[in-house]
Design a protein around this motif. Structure first.
Motif, PDB file in Angstrom:
ATOM      1  N   ARG A  56     -11.343  -3.860   3.850  1.00  0.00           N
ATOM      2  CA  ARG A  56     -12.121  -4.397   2.720  1.00  0.00           C
ATOM      3  C   ARG A  56     -12.100  -3.434   1.544  1.00  0.00           C
ATOM      4  O   ARG A  56     -12.168  -3.855   0.386  1.00  0.00           O
ATOM      5  CB  ARG A  56     -13.569  -4.668   3.141  1.00  0.00           C
ATOM      6  N   TYR A  57     -12.023  -2.141   1.828  1.00  0.00           N
ATOM      7  CA  TYR A  57     -11.934  -1.171   0.749  1.00  0.00           C
ATOM      8  C   TYR A  57     -10.476  -0.971   0.309  1.00  0.00           C
ATOM      9  O   TYR A  57     -10.146  -1.105  -0.870  1.00  0.00           O
ATOM     10  CB  TYR A  57     -12.526   0.186   1.160  1.00  0.00           C
ATOM     11  N   TYR A  58      -9.607  -0.631   1.277  1.00  0.00           N
ATOM     12  CA  TYR A  58      -8.260  -0.196   0.922  1.00  0.00           C
ATOM     13  C   TYR A  58      -7.334  -1.315   0.457  1.00  0.00           C
ATOM     14  O   TYR A  58      -6.504  -1.082  -0.424  1.00  0.00           O
ATOM     15  CB  TYR A  58      -7.614   0.587   2.074  1.00  0.00           C
ATOM     16  N   ASN A  59      -7.424  -2.499   1.008  1.00  0.00           N
ATOM     17  CA  ASN A  59      -6.487  -3.545   0.575  1.00  0.00           C
ATOM     18  C   ASN A  59      -6.590  -3.834  -0.922  1.00  0.00           C
ATOM     19  O   ASN A  59      -5.569  -3.852  -1.615  1.00  0.00           O
ATOM     20  CB  ASN A  59      -6.639  -4.818   1.407  1.00  0.00           C
ATOM     21  N   PRO A  60      -7.793  -4.032  -1.476  1.00  0.00           N
ATOM     22  CA  PRO A  60      -7.870  -4.243  -2.932  1.00  0.00           C
ATOM     23  C   PRO A  60      -7.432  -3.017  -3.750  1.00  0.00           C
ATOM     24  O   PRO A  60      -6.775  -3.159  -4.786  1.00  0.00           O
ATOM     25  CB  PRO A  60      -9.351  -4.551  -3.181  1.00  0.00           C
ATOM     26  N   VAL A  61      -7.776  -1.826  -3.267  1.00  0.00           N
ATOM     27  CA  VAL A  61      -7.394  -0.607  -3.983  1.00  0.00           C
ATOM     28  C   VAL A  61      -5.878  -0.434  -3.963  1.00  0.00           C
ATOM     29  O   VAL A  61      -5.265  -0.081  -4.977  1.00  0.00           O
ATOM     30  CB  VAL A  61      -8.117   0.622  -3.362  1.00  0.00           C
ATOM     31  N   LEU A  62      -5.265  -0.713  -2.812  1.00  0.00           N
ATOM     32  CA  LEU A  62      -3.811  -0.628  -2.707  1.00  0.00           C
ATOM     33  C   LEU A  62      -3.133  -1.705  -3.571  1.00  0.00           C
ATOM     34  O   LEU A  62      -2.115  -1.432  -4.213  1.00  0.00           O
ATOM     35  CB  LEU A  62      -3.370  -0.763  -1.252  1.00  0.00           C
ATOM     36  N   THR A  63      -3.702  -2.893  -3.587  1.00  0.00           N
ATOM     37  CA  THR A  63      -3.162  -3.975  -4.422  1.00  0.00           C
ATOM     38  C   THR A  63      -3.154  -3.549  -5.891  1.00  0.00           C
ATOM     39  O   THR A  63      -2.164  -3.739  -6.602  1.00  0.00           O
ATOM     40  CB  THR A  63      -3.976  -5.268  -4.231  1.00  0.00           C
ATOM     41  N   LYS A  64      -4.240  -2.969  -6.317  1.00  0.00           N
ATOM     42  CA  LYS A  64      -4.351  -2.497  -7.708  1.00  0.00           C
ATOM     43  C   LYS A  64      -3.340  -1.379  -7.981  1.00  0.00           C
ATOM     44  O   LYS A  64      -2.678  -1.384  -9.026  1.00  0.00           O
ATOM     45  CB  LYS A  64      -5.779  -1.994  -7.960  1.00  0.00           C
ATOM     46  N   ALA A  65      -3.207  -0.455  -7.042  1.00  0.00           N
ATOM     47  CA  ALA A  65      -2.265   0.665  -7.219  1.00  0.00           C
ATOM     48  C   ALA A  65      -0.830   0.164  -7.307  1.00  0.00           C
ATOM     49  O   ALA A  65      -0.051   0.642  -8.140  1.00  0.00           O
ATOM     50  CB  ALA A  65      -2.412   1.659  -6.064  1.00  0.00           C
ATOM     51  N   VAL A  66      -0.463  -0.797  -6.476  1.00  0.00           N
ATOM     52  CA  VAL A  66       0.888  -1.358  -6.514  1.00  0.00           C
ATOM     53  C   VAL A  66       1.101  -2.089  -7.837  1.00  0.00           C
ATOM     54  O   VAL A  66       2.137  -1.933  -8.494  1.00  0.00           O
ATOM     55  CB  VAL A  66       1.145  -2.294  -5.310  1.00  0.00           C
ATOM     56  N   ALA A  67       0.112  -2.874  -8.258  1.00  0.00           N
ATOM     57  CA  ALA A  67       0.232  -3.637  -9.507  1.00  0.00           C
ATOM     58  C   ALA A  67       0.350  -2.718 -10.721  1.00  0.00           C
ATOM     59  O   ALA A  67       1.045  -3.048 -11.689  1.00  0.00           O
ATOM     60  CB  ALA A  67      -0.970  -4.565  -9.664  1.00  0.00           C
ATOM     61  N   GLN A  68      -0.324  -1.571 -10.683  1.00  0.00           N
ATOM     62  CA  GLN A  68      -0.302  -0.651 -11.827  1.00  0.00           C
ATOM     63  C   GLN A  68       0.922   0.247 -11.837  1.00  0.00           C
ATOM     64  O   GLN A  68       1.184   0.930 -12.823  1.00  0.00           O
ATOM     65  CB  GLN A  68      -1.574   0.199 -11.842  1.00  0.00           C
ATOM     66  N   SER A  69       1.668   0.267 -10.738  1.00  0.00           N
ATOM     67  CA  SER A  69       2.894   1.050 -10.688  1.00  0.00           C
ATOM     68  C   SER A  69       4.015   0.161 -11.190  1.00  0.00           C
ATOM     69  O   SER A  69       4.311  -0.858 -10.588  1.00  0.00           O
ATOM     70  CB  SER A  69       3.201   1.483  -9.252  1.00  0.00           C
ATOM     71  N   ASN A 139       7.056   3.356  -7.036  1.00  0.00           N
ATOM     72  CA  ASN A 139       7.109   4.755  -6.628  1.00  0.00           C
ATOM     73  C   ASN A 139       5.993   5.023  -5.613  1.00  0.00           C
ATOM     74  O   ASN A 139       4.815   4.993  -5.958  1.00  0.00           O
ATOM     75  CB  ASN A 139       6.950   5.653  -7.860  1.00  0.00           C
ATOM     76  N   LEU A 140       6.372   5.269  -4.374  1.00  0.00           N
ATOM     77  CA  LEU A 140       5.386   5.501  -3.311  1.00  0.00           C
ATOM     78  C   LEU A 140       4.722   6.867  -3.407  1.00  0.00           C
ATOM     79  O   LEU A 140       3.738   7.122  -2.724  1.00  0.00           O
ATOM     80  CB  LEU A 140       6.056   5.351  -1.939  1.00  0.00           C
ATOM     81  N   ASN A 141       5.249   7.737  -4.254  1.00  0.00           N
ATOM     82  CA  ASN A 141       4.688   9.086  -4.355  1.00  0.00           C
ATOM     83  C   ASN A 141       3.742   9.255  -5.527  1.00  0.00           C
ATOM     84  O   ASN A 141       3.329  10.363  -5.858  1.00  0.00           O
ATOM     85  CB  ASN A 141       5.824  10.114  -4.403  1.00  0.00           C
ATOM     86  N   ARG A 142       3.371   8.157  -6.127  1.00  0.00           N
ATOM     87  CA  ARG A 142       2.383   8.182  -7.213  1.00  0.00           C
ATOM     88  C   ARG A 142       0.992   8.303  -6.611  1.00  0.00           C
ATOM     89  O   ARG A 142       0.623   7.532  -5.730  1.00  0.00           O
ATOM     90  CB  ARG A 142       2.498   6.889  -8.023  1.00  0.00           C
ATOM     91  N   LYS A 143       0.216   9.284  -7.085  1.00  0.00           N
ATOM     92  CA  LYS A 143      -1.168   9.438  -6.610  1.00  0.00           C
ATOM     93  C   LYS A 143      -2.010   8.380  -7.288  1.00  0.00           C
ATOM     94  O   LYS A 143      -2.240   8.435  -8.491  1.00  0.00           O
ATOM     95  CB  LYS A 143      -1.710  10.825  -6.927  1.00  0.00           C
ATOM     96  N   ALA A 144      -2.447   7.400  -6.493  1.00  0.00           N
ATOM     97  CA  ALA A 144      -3.121   6.275  -7.120  1.00  0.00           C
ATOM     98  C   ALA A 144      -4.242   5.696  -6.272  1.00  0.00           C
ATOM     99  O   ALA A 144      -4.903   4.762  -6.692  1.00  0.00           O
ATOM    100  CB  ALA A 144      -2.094   5.184  -7.400  1.00  0.00           C
ATOM    101  N   VAL A 145      -4.460   6.245  -5.078  1.00  0.00           N
ATOM    102  CA  VAL A 145      -5.386   5.607  -4.152  1.00  0.00           C
ATOM    103  C   VAL A 145      -6.569   6.533  -3.851  1.00  0.00           C
ATOM    104  O   VAL A 145      -6.419   7.525  -3.129  1.00  0.00           O
ATOM    105  CB  VAL A 145      -4.660   5.218  -2.843  1.00  0.00           C
ATOM    106  N   PRO A 146      -7.744   6.214  -4.400  1.00  0.00           N
ATOM    107  CA  PRO A 146      -8.927   7.032  -4.120  1.00  0.00           C
ATOM    108  C   PRO A 146      -9.306   6.955  -2.637  1.00  0.00           C
ATOM    109  O   PRO A 146      -9.330   5.882  -2.052  1.00  0.00           O
ATOM    110  CB  PRO A 146     -10.029   6.405  -4.979  1.00  0.00           C
ATOM    111  N   VAL A 147      -9.584   8.105  -2.057  1.00  0.00           N
ATOM    112  CA  VAL A 147     -10.007   8.183  -0.653  1.00  0.00           C
ATOM    113  C   VAL A 147     -11.386   7.546  -0.538  1.00  0.00           C
ATOM    114  O   VAL A 147     -12.270   7.816  -1.360  1.00  0.00           O
ATOM    115  CB  VAL A 147     -10.019   9.654  -0.175  1.00  0.00           C
ATOM    116  N   GLU A 148     -11.569   6.722   0.457  1.00  0.00           N
ATOM    117  CA  GLU A 148     -12.790   5.913   0.588  1.00  0.00           C
ATOM    118  C   GLU A 148     -14.066   6.754   0.583  1.00  0.00           C
ATOM    119  O   GLU A 148     -15.012   6.437  -0.114  1.00  0.00           O
ATOM    120  CB  GLU A 148     -12.715   5.066   1.873  1.00  0.00           C
TER     121      GLU A 148
END
Length: 188
Positions: A56-69, A139-148
């Motif tokens: 519930r936390y990571y899926n939306p955050v990851l979706t946003k990170a992928v979309a912004q990359s 780019n999988l090495n972009r720092k984009a995912v805040p730790v929960e």
């Protein structure tokens, strides 16, 4: 290992975990799914609920990170790991049998859970598979995912995706051990 190979391997693991959950727990009664080997241990449903809370936390955050990359970013050949990524992965690997204290809001102990927990888990798996597919273009090495638990710390996209899958492996194995204990008790 190339990024594409890593993502395909993670996708295959997610598909396997989905199959395990769908087949191993579907025939069990709600009473069995809520069976706890001890008051301080999790039931099969509590293991899945714990994973649902992370999703519930990571899926939306990851979706946003992928979309912004953007796909214009330099495509990398593999996943590089930060210190927080290495530490997080080391902690949740299924081979690491050391118990870790779960942050309170992620701990489902003594929750009232239903089959909806299993259904939600399987839906999150579909979302994760789509994320892994979409991540092939960034780019999988972009720092984009805040730790929960401490949002000022950020993990890289690739290590965050790997964390999600490895964490799921750990708790699905835990749920299968609970099922095994239940079956032993029923046979006795």
């Amino acid at each position: 290992m190339t990024a594409m190979n890593a993502l395909e391997q993670l996708s295959q693991t997610v598909r396997n975990l989905s199959d395990i959950v769908a087949h191993s727990f579907s025939s069990l009664s709600l009473v069995d799914l809520n069976y706890k080997p001890a008051p301080d241990k999790w039931s099969m449903l509590e293991c899945l609920e714990h994973l649902n809370r992370y999703s519930r936390y990571y899926n939306p955050v990851l979706t946003k990170a992928v979309a912004q990359s953007s796909s214009d970013e330099i495509y990398v050949t593999g996943i590089n790991y930060s210190w927080i990524g290495k530490k997080s992965l080391e902690m949740v690997r299924p081979q690491n049998m050391k118990k870790h204290k779960t942050v309170k809001h992620m701990n489902p102990n003594n929750s009232q859970l239903t089959r909806a927990t299993v259904e939600e888990f399987l839906l999150h798996q579909q979302e994760l598979l789509q994320l892994l597919y979409d991540a092939r273009k960034v780019n999988l090495n972009r720092k984009a995912v805040p730790v929960e638990f401490f949002k000022l710390l950020k993990m890289r996209l690739g290590e965050s995706l790997e964390f999600m899958v490895v964490h799921q492996e750990r708790h699905i194995q835990q749920a299968l051990r609970v099922k095994q204990e239940l079956m032993k008790q029923a046979a006795a």
